[in-house]
Design a protein around this motif. Structure first.
Motif, PDB file in Angstrom:
ATOM      1  N   GLY A  16      -7.935  14.897   5.543  1.00 54.98           N
ATOM      2  CA  GLY A  16      -9.231  14.938   6.210  1.00 54.98           C
ATOM      3  C   GLY A  16      -9.321  15.970   7.319  1.00 54.98           C
ATOM      4  N   GLU A  17      -8.186  16.620   7.614  1.00 49.57           N
ATOM      5  CA  GLU A  17      -8.130  17.610   8.690  1.00 49.57           C
ATOM      6  C   GLU A  17      -8.644  17.030  10.010  1.00 49.57           C
ATOM      7  N   TYR A  18      -8.270  15.782  10.286  1.00 46.62           N
ATOM      8  CA  TYR A  18      -8.671  15.133  11.539  1.00 46.62           C
ATOM      9  C   TYR A  18      -7.777  15.633  12.666  1.00 46.62           C
ATOM     10  N   GLU A  19      -8.373  15.753  13.845  1.00 51.17           N
ATOM     11  CA  GLU A  19      -7.591  16.192  15.002  1.00 51.17           C
ATOM     12  C   GLU A  19      -6.676  15.092  15.499  1.00 51.17           C
ATOM     13  N   THR A  20      -7.090  13.832  15.357  1.00 55.07           N
ATOM     14  CA  THR A  20      -6.288  12.723  15.889  1.00 55.07           C
ATOM     15  C   THR A  20      -6.011  11.678  14.818  1.00 55.07           C
ATOM     16  N   VAL A  21      -4.952  10.922  15.047  1.00 56.68           N
ATOM     17  CA  VAL A  21      -4.604   9.809  14.167  1.00 56.68           C
ATOM     18  C   VAL A  21      -5.692   8.729  14.258  1.00 56.68           C
ATOM     19  N   GLU A  22      -6.309   8.599  15.421  1.00 57.27           N
ATOM     20  CA  GLU A  22      -7.366   7.595  15.601  1.00 57.27           C
ATOM     21  C   GLU A  22      -8.545   7.847  14.665  1.00 57.27           C
ATOM     22  N   GLU A  23      -8.900   9.115  14.488  1.00 54.38           N
ATOM     23  CA  GLU A  23      -9.988   9.443  13.562  1.00 54.38           C
ATOM     24  C   GLU A  23      -9.610   9.062  12.132  1.00 54.38           C
ATOM     25  N   ALA A  24      -8.380   9.342  11.753  1.00 53.15           N
ATOM     26  CA  ALA A  24      -7.897   8.991  10.412  1.00 53.15           C
ATOM     27  C   ALA A  24      -7.895   7.478  10.233  1.00 53.15           C
ATOM     28  N   ASP A  25      -7.463   6.762  11.266  1.00 53.25           N
ATOM     29  CA  ASP A  25      -7.416   5.301  11.209  1.00 53.25           C
ATOM     30  C   ASP A  25      -8.822   4.715  11.057  1.00 53.25           C
ATOM     31  N   ARG A  26      -9.771   5.244  11.810  1.00 55.70           N
ATOM     32  CA  ARG A  26     -11.149   4.740  11.731  1.00 55.70           C
ATOM     33  C   ARG A  26     -11.714   4.935  10.327  1.00 55.70           C
ATOM     34  N   ALA A  27     -11.500   6.110   9.752  1.00 55.86           N
ATOM     35  CA  ALA A  27     -11.979   6.378   8.388  1.00 55.86           C
ATOM     36  C   ALA A  27     -11.315   5.428   7.397  1.00 55.86           C
ATOM     37  N   ALA A  28     -10.006   5.230   7.532  1.00 56.43           N
ATOM     38  CA  ALA A  28      -9.272   4.351   6.623  1.00 56.43           C
ATOM     39  C   ALA A  28      -9.802   2.928   6.690  1.00 56.43           C
ATOM     40  N   ARG A  29     -10.055   2.432   7.881  1.00 52.82           N
ATOM     41  CA  ARG A  29     -10.541   1.052   8.047  1.00 52.82           C
ATOM     42  C   ARG A  29     -11.903   0.851   7.383  1.00 52.82           C
ATOM     43  N   VAL A  30     -12.809   1.779   7.597  1.00 55.41           N
ATOM     44  CA  VAL A  30     -14.161   1.656   7.034  1.00 55.41           C
ATOM     45  C   VAL A  30     -14.133   1.746   5.512  1.00 55.41           C
ATOM     46  N   VAL A  31     -13.467   2.771   4.986  1.00 53.89           N
ATOM     47  CA  VAL A  31     -13.452   2.979   3.537  1.00 53.89           C
ATOM     48  C   VAL A  31     -12.761   1.808   2.828  1.00 53.89           C
ATOM     49  N   LEU A  32     -11.649   1.326   3.384  1.00 53.67           N
ATOM     50  CA  LEU A  32     -10.940   0.213   2.741  1.00 53.67           C
ATOM     51  C   LEU A  32     -11.719  -1.097   2.841  1.00 53.67           C
ATOM     52  N   ALA A  33     -12.456  -1.296   3.936  1.00 55.44           N
ATOM     53  CA  ALA A  33     -13.281  -2.508   4.051  1.00 55.44           C
ATOM     54  C   ALA A  33     -14.377  -2.500   2.988  1.00 55.44           C
ATOM     55  N   LEU A  34     -14.987  -1.346   2.766  1.00 55.39           N
ATOM     56  CA  LEU A  34     -16.025  -1.240   1.740  1.00 55.39           C
ATOM     57  C   LEU A  34     -15.432  -1.320   0.337  1.00 55.39           C
ATOM     58  N   LEU A  35     -14.290  -0.673   0.122  1.00 50.21           N
ATOM     59  CA  LEU A  35     -13.649  -0.703  -1.189  1.00 50.21           C
ATOM     60  C   LEU A  35     -13.208  -2.118  -1.553  1.00 50.21           C
ATOM     61  N   GLY A  36     -12.654  -2.832  -0.586  1.00 49.99           N
ATOM     62  CA  GLY A  36     -12.164  -4.191  -0.833  1.00 49.99           C
ATOM     63  C   GLY A  36     -13.238  -5.129  -1.337  1.00 49.99           C
ATOM     64  N   ALA A  37     -14.474  -4.880  -0.941  1.00 48.76           N
ATOM     65  CA  ALA A  37     -15.591  -5.727  -1.381  1.00 48.76           C
ATOM     66  C   ALA A  37     -15.869  -5.555  -2.868  1.00 48.76           C
ATOM     67  N   HIS A  38     -15.367  -4.492  -3.456  1.00 56.64           N
ATOM     68  CA  HIS A  38     -15.634  -4.190  -4.864  1.00 56.64           C
ATOM     69  C   HIS A  38     -14.501  -4.576  -5.797  1.00 56.64           C
ATOM     70  N   LEU A  39     -13.351  -4.885  -5.237  1.00 53.59           N
ATOM     71  CA  LEU A  39     -12.189  -5.179  -6.070  1.00 53.59           C
ATOM     72  C   LEU A  39     -11.909  -6.677  -6.068  1.00 53.59           C
ATOM     73  N   VAL A  40     -11.387  -7.164  -7.176  1.00 53.70           N
ATOM     74  CA  VAL A  40     -11.099  -8.595  -7.290  1.00 53.70           C
ATOM     75  C   VAL A  40      -9.728  -8.807  -7.926  1.00 53.70           C
ATOM     76  N   GLY A  41      -9.243 -10.022  -7.745  1.00 55.33           N
ATOM     77  CA  GLY A  41      -8.074 -10.495  -8.476  1.00 55.33           C
ATOM     78  C   GLY A  41      -6.810  -9.693  -8.265  1.00 55.33           C
ATOM     79  N   SER A  42      -6.060  -9.567  -9.359  1.00 56.56           N
ATOM     80  CA  SER A  42      -4.733  -8.961  -9.279  1.00 56.56           C
ATOM     81  C   SER A  42      -4.790  -7.480  -8.915  1.00 56.56           C
ATOM     82  N   VAL A  43      -5.869  -6.798  -9.273  1.00 55.73           N
ATOM     83  CA  VAL A  43      -5.977  -5.376  -8.939  1.00 55.73           C
ATOM     84  C   VAL A  43      -6.047  -5.205  -7.425  1.00 55.73           C
ATOM     85  N   ARG A  44      -6.869  -6.001  -6.769  1.00 55.30           N
ATOM     86  CA  ARG A  44      -6.973  -5.920  -5.307  1.00 55.30           C
ATOM     87  C   ARG A  44      -5.645  -6.324  -4.666  1.00 55.30           C
ATOM     88  N   ALA A  45      -5.021  -7.382  -5.172  1.00 56.42           N
ATOM     89  CA  ALA A  45      -3.751  -7.850  -4.620  1.00 56.42           C
ATOM     90  C   ALA A  45      -2.652  -6.802  -4.804  1.00 56.42           C
TER      91      ALA A  45
END
Length: 131
Positions: A16-45
């Motif tokens: 992502g060419e982020y200047e800080t680890v905090e920016e990378a962490d924020r992006a990771a948290r948001v994208v994974l929270a949204l992605l997790g809502a779409h996955l179920v069962g053994s694939v998500r686990a």
């Protein structure tokens, strides 16, 4: 095997060419929270088992999606959750995070993930499906 937090964040930060680890962490948290809502069962686990614990918990306790988001709406939702983001920067954030997810998950699991998602997510993961 679980990817270590530092390795995961370094991947996101470099992609992502982020200047800080905090920016990378924020992006990771948001994208994974949204992605997790779409996955179920053994694939998500199985994906959660390959992510660092912090991100595995976000994936397993996602934002509740009332309906599957199309890739376009996923991008808009990401932009809405990241302060100051636009759809263009959100697409960049998604690409950075999902490339790290792909590195952690491997191709077989990514194919299983894509089967649970609406059409078009292959492009967000950087894995265009052959016609």
């Amino acid at each position: 095997m679980t990817m270590r937090r530092e390795a995961f964040l370094t991947h996101v930060q470099e992609r992502g060419e982020y200047e800080t680890v905090e920016e990378a962490d924020r992006a990771a948290r948001v994208v994974l929270a949204l992605l997790g809502a779409h996955l179920v069962g053994s694939v998500r686990a199985e994906l959660a088992a390959r992510l660092p614990e912090t991100y595995a918990l976000i994936l397993l306790n996602p934002l509740q999606a009332t309906e599957p988001l199309s890739p376009e709406r996923f991008i808009r939702a990401t932009a809405a959750w990241i302060e100051g983001a636009t759809e263009k920067t959100a697409l960049w954030d998604i690409g950075a995070v999902l490339s790290a997810v792909t590195a952690a998950a491997g191709d077989v699991l990514v194919r299983q993930i894509l089967l649970q998602l609406p059409p078009g997510y292959d492009l967000l993961f950087g894995h265009p499906q052959p016609l």
